[in-house]
Each structure stands twice: as C-alpha cells, then as structure tokens.
Enzyme design. Structure first.
Site, short mmCIF file in Angstrom:
data_model
loop_
_atom_site.label_atom_id
_atom_site.label_comp_id
_atom_site.label_asym_id
_atom_site.label_seq_id
_atom_site.Cartn_x
_atom_site.Cartn_y
_atom_site.Cartn_z
N GLU A 175 0.83 -1.21 0.00
CA GLU A 175 0.00 0.00 0.00
C GLU A 175 0.86 1.25 0.00
O GLU A 175 0.60 2.22 -0.72
CB GLU A 175 -0.90 0.04 1.23
CG GLU A 175 -1.91 -1.09 1.32
CD GLU A 175 -1.37 -2.30 2.08
OE1 GLU A 175 -0.19 -2.66 1.91
OE2 GLU A 175 -2.14 -2.89 2.85
N CYS A 218 0.19 1.39 7.29
CA CYS A 218 -0.41 1.73 5.98
C CYS A 218 -1.70 2.50 6.19
O CYS A 218 -2.00 3.44 5.44
CB CYS A 218 -0.65 0.47 5.15
SG CYS A 218 0.90 -0.22 4.54
#
Ligand code: THU
Length: 160
Positions: free
Chosen positions: A75, A115
């Site tokens: 991500e 993330c």
C-alpha cells in the site's frame, strides 16, 4: 460517563465480478501487481493499485529485505509512488490484495496499522476521502474512506 457509538460502513461483495467496472479493473491490476512482489521471507505477496483524480492508475507490491524492518508494504509503495509522481493530485480509490502460496487469500485483506496511517495522511493532504477495496477470493470489502479503516487517527491537528 457517556457511551458513544461509532458506526463504520462496510460494503461486502462475494466476488470481483459484482464490483462496479472501475473497481474490478483496479482489483485485477492489484492482483497482477501482487505476482511481482519481492517477498522471499514471508512468501505473502501483496499487491495494490490506486486510481488518482486525474484517472492515472498506479500499482505496486511489498518489497522485503533481509533486514526485515527495511522492507515496505504494498500500500505504501503504491501510495508513495503515486504521490511522488503527482504531488498535487488526490487519490480516489485504492485496492489491495494478497497471494499466500499460489492463491489469493480468502479475504478481505487487512492493511497494517502503518499503511492505514499513511492512507489517512493522504486523505488529510488532499481533503478528499479515499475509497478502499480490500480484496479476497471469498469476500471483498469496500469502504467509503480511511475513517472507516482507521477511526481515531492521529491527524495534523493532533499536533496542536
Ligand atoms: N504487508 C503488506 O504489503 N501490506 C500490509 O498491509 C500488511 C503486510 C506485507 C509486509 C510483508 O512483506 C508481508 O506482507 C508479511 O507481513
């Protein structure tokens, strides 16, 4: 003392074919990107794809390292790649998937806390919600924004 209820909305799909066409495309790109992950230590191959407001699509995957903490999740690889290329363009949607062994995980995949925080920053930065698609073979979850993925996020105003 008062009890407060927080509501999180999760839109659940049973397969990629049920998603709107634009989301299907992102998931398929994320699934392809997962195959190129550098994950010799975990053998957990994560892929991400994101759509920017200017209709550009970026994809990425996890990059591991023998010194484990030096690696980075799919991500963040993808988000930072897009933000580094188009620093003034907001992110509309991000799809994440993972392959464990030879198969896509049952899902929905769960982004790690770091993330989630990085995605929250991208929302504050551009002032627009980022739709999140958490892929899986059996279940796919779609969230309308990072607020639903990371309630109580540390925000710029938390520094005040
Ligand atoms: N990983 C991601 O790429 N994204 C996440 O949100 C969770 C974990 C990666 C990091 C590491 O390379 C592997 O998956 C196992 O944790």
């Amino acid at each position: 003392m008062e009890t407060k209820e927080l509501r999180i909305f999760v839109y659940e799909y049973k397969s990629v074919d049920e998603l709107p066409a634009e989301d299907q495309k992102l998931v398929k790109i994320a699934r392809e990107a997962a195959k190129n992950a550098y994950a010799p230590y975990s053998t957990f191959y994560v892929g991400a794809a994101l759509l920017l407001e200017n209709d550009e699509i970026f994809s990425g995957n996890n990059q591991e390292n023998a010194a484990y903490p030096a690696g980075l999740c799919a991500e963040r690889v993808t988000l930072f790649y897009a933000n580094a290329t188009y620093p003034d363009v907001a992110v509309k949607t991000l799809a994440v998937t993972a392959i464990n062994g030879a198969n896509i995980v049952d899902g929905p995949v769960k982004p790690c806390g770091s993330c989630r925080q990085a995605l929250a920053e991208a929302e504050f930065r551009f002032g627009k919600p980022i739709r999140i698609i958490l892929d899986g073979k059996k279940k796919i979850h779609v969230l309308a924004g990072v607020e639903d993925l990371l309630p109580f996020a540390f925000k710029p105003e938390s520094l005040d």
